[in-house]
Design a protein around this motif. Structure first.
Motif: not given
Length: 112
Positions: A6-28
Motif C-alpha cells: 500500500e501507498s498514498g497515506g499521509g497527514l491531511v486536514q478535515p475535508g481533504a482527499s487522498l487516494r490510496l494505492s495497493c500493488v499486488a503480486s504473486g497471485f492472479d
C-alpha cells in the motif's frame, strides 16, 4: 509469494482527499476480489470496502459510504481507494487484502 504493498497515506486536514494505492503480486489479481480495511489507534480491524474481480461490484461500510470509492486496474495489478471529505475519525492504518493476506498498511491521519 503473495505481496500487497500500500501507498498514498499521509497527514491531511478535515475535508481533504487522498487516494490510496495497493500493488499486488504473486497471485492472479484479475481473478481475485479485493478489500480495504482499516485499524484506528486502540481499536480493532474495521472492514471498509470490497470490490469483485472485474470491478463491477462494490460495497462499502456505512461509515464511508458516499465519501470513499474503491476501484481497480487489472492491467496494473493495482487496487485503489479514493477518499474524499475526510474526517478525523477516518484516522487509521489502511490495509488492502485478499482472502488470505493483507499488506503492511499505510497511515492516514486526518487532523487540523
Amino acid at each position: 509469494q503473495v505481496q500487497l504493498v500500500e501507498s498514498g497515506g499521509g497527514l491531511v486536514q478535515p475535508g481533504a482527499s487522498l487516494r490510496l494505492s495497493c500493488v499486488a503480486s504473486g497471485f492472479d489479481f484479475s481473478s481475485t476480489g479485493m478489500s480495504w480495511a482499516r485499524q484506528a489507534p486502540g481499536k480493532g480491524l474495521e472492514w471498509v470496502s470490497v470490490i469483485n474481480s472485474g470491478g463491477g461490484t462494490t460495497s462499502y461500510a456505512d461509515s464511508v459510504k458516499g465519501r470513499f470509492t474503491i476501484s481497480r486496474d487489472n492491467t496494473k495489478n493495482t487496487l485503489y481507494l479514493q477518499m474524499n471529505s475526510l474526517k478525523p475519525e477516518d484516522t487509521a492504518v489502511y490495509y488492502c487484502a485478499n482472502a488470505q493476506t493483507r499488506g503492511q498498511g499505510t497511515q492516514v491521519t486526518v487532523s487540523s
